[in-house]
Design a protein around this motif. Structure first.
Motif, PDB file in Angstrom:
ATOM      1  N   ARG A   6       0.943  -1.292  -0.030  1.00  0.00           N
ATOM      2  CA  ARG A   6       0.096   0.129   0.067  1.00  0.00           C
ATOM      3  C   ARG A   6       0.756   1.292  -0.112  1.00  0.00           C
ATOM      4  O   ARG A   6       0.690   2.147  -0.646  1.00  0.00           O
ATOM      5  CB  ARG A   6      -0.873  -0.131   1.147  1.00  0.00           C
ATOM      6  N   ARG A  65       2.228   1.567  -3.460  1.00  0.00           N
ATOM      7  CA  ARG A  65       1.314   2.064  -4.389  1.00  0.00           C
ATOM      8  C   ARG A  65       1.237   3.465  -4.291  1.00  0.00           C
ATOM      9  O   ARG A  65       0.880   4.451  -5.131  1.00  0.00           O
ATOM     10  CB  ARG A  65      -0.098   1.384  -4.303  1.00  0.00           C
ATOM     11  N   GLU A  66       0.985   4.140  -2.987  1.00  0.00           N
ATOM     12  CA  GLU A  66       0.752   5.656  -2.642  1.00  0.00           C
ATOM     13  C   GLU A  66       2.043   6.424  -3.004  1.00  0.00           C
ATOM     14  O   GLU A  66       1.551   7.360  -3.552  1.00  0.00           O
ATOM     15  CB  GLU A  66       0.322   5.627  -1.123  1.00  0.00           C
ATOM     16  N   LYS A  67       2.955   5.865  -2.683  1.00  0.00           N
ATOM     17  CA  LYS A  67       4.059   6.571  -3.255  1.00  0.00           C
ATOM     18  C   LYS A  67       4.370   6.725  -4.717  1.00  0.00           C
ATOM     19  O   LYS A  67       4.573   7.838  -5.271  1.00  0.00           O
ATOM     20  CB  LYS A  67       5.218   5.962  -2.600  1.00  0.00           C
ATOM     21  N   LYS A  74       1.678   6.757  -6.775  1.00  0.00           N
ATOM     22  CA  LYS A  74       0.605   7.638  -7.071  1.00  0.00           C
ATOM     23  C   LYS A  74       0.915   9.017  -6.887  1.00  0.00           C
ATOM     24  O   LYS A  74       0.976  10.061  -7.780  1.00  0.00           O
ATOM     25  CB  LYS A  74      -0.728   7.311  -6.207  1.00  0.00           C
ATOM     26  N   LEU A  75       1.472   9.263  -5.781  1.00  0.00           N
ATOM     27  CA  LEU A  75       2.171  10.837  -5.490  1.00  0.00           C
ATOM     28  C   LEU A  75       3.018  11.520  -6.469  1.00  0.00           C
ATOM     29  O   LEU A  75       3.328  12.338  -6.805  1.00  0.00           O
ATOM     30  CB  LEU A  75       2.483  10.898  -3.869  1.00  0.00           C
ATOM     31  N   ALA A 103       2.966   9.661   1.686  1.00  0.00           N
ATOM     32  CA  ALA A 103       2.788   8.293   1.221  1.00  0.00           C
ATOM     33  C   ALA A 103       2.549   7.444   2.605  1.00  0.00           C
ATOM     34  O   ALA A 103       1.522   6.927   2.873  1.00  0.00           O
ATOM     35  CB  ALA A 103       3.675   7.967   0.217  1.00  0.00           C
ATOM     36  N   ALA A 149      -0.190   8.874   4.374  1.00  0.00           N
ATOM     37  CA  ALA A 149      -1.658   8.368   4.074  1.00  0.00           C
ATOM     38  C   ALA A 149      -2.067   7.050   4.352  1.00  0.00           C
ATOM     39  O   ALA A 149      -3.174   6.402   4.560  1.00  0.00           O
ATOM     40  CB  ALA A 149      -1.567   8.312   2.542  1.00  0.00           C
ATOM     41  N   VAL A 150      -0.984   6.101   4.172  1.00  0.00           N
ATOM     42  CA  VAL A 150      -1.367   4.636   4.795  1.00  0.00           C
ATOM     43  C   VAL A 150      -1.607   4.477   6.083  1.00  0.00           C
ATOM     44  O   VAL A 150      -2.509   3.800   6.563  1.00  0.00           O
ATOM     45  CB  VAL A 150      -0.072   3.888   4.367  1.00  0.00           C
TER      46      VAL A 150
END
Length: 107
Positions: free
Chosen positions: A12, A15-17, A19-20, A43, A46-47
């Motif tokens: 997760r 993926r967040e990193k 996306k950013l 990131a 967010a997680v």
């Protein structure tokens, strides 16, 4: 925490990193390189915020606290951390948004 949970959390985060990085890639190269640490922190936050939100959804915003014979309702520790972290996340995100070129800020 179980190994599978740790792996899922790592996925997760990755993926967040990613996306950013896609969102903030239009930054000039020097700014993007300088902002890499902020992207990483955003990131991570967010997680963690998502995990805290799940705890709050499951257990509620308040909990019963017992101290000796007394019982009190108090803010759930996860809710307290969530409130603090969401403020910091907003600050980091604003810093990242400010570093974007003007055309990317508008839309």
């Amino acid at each position: 925490m179980a190994i599978s949970q740790e792996l899922e959390k790592a996925r997760r985060f990755k993926r967040e990193k990613a996306k950013l990085r896609r969102i903030f890639k239009p930054m000039p190269a020097a700014r993007f390189k300088a902002a890499a640490g902020l992207v990483e922190e955003a990131a991570f936050m967010a997680v963690v915020l998502a995990d805290l939100r799940a705890v709050i959804d499951a257990e509620g915003v308040v909990t019963m606290f017992e101290q000796g014979p007394n019982r009190y309702l108090r803010q759930h520790p996860a809710a307290k951390i969530y409130c603090s972290l969401v403020q910091r996340y907003t600050t980091v995100y604003k810093l990242l948004m400010a570093a974007l070129p003007d055309a990317d800020k508008a839309g």
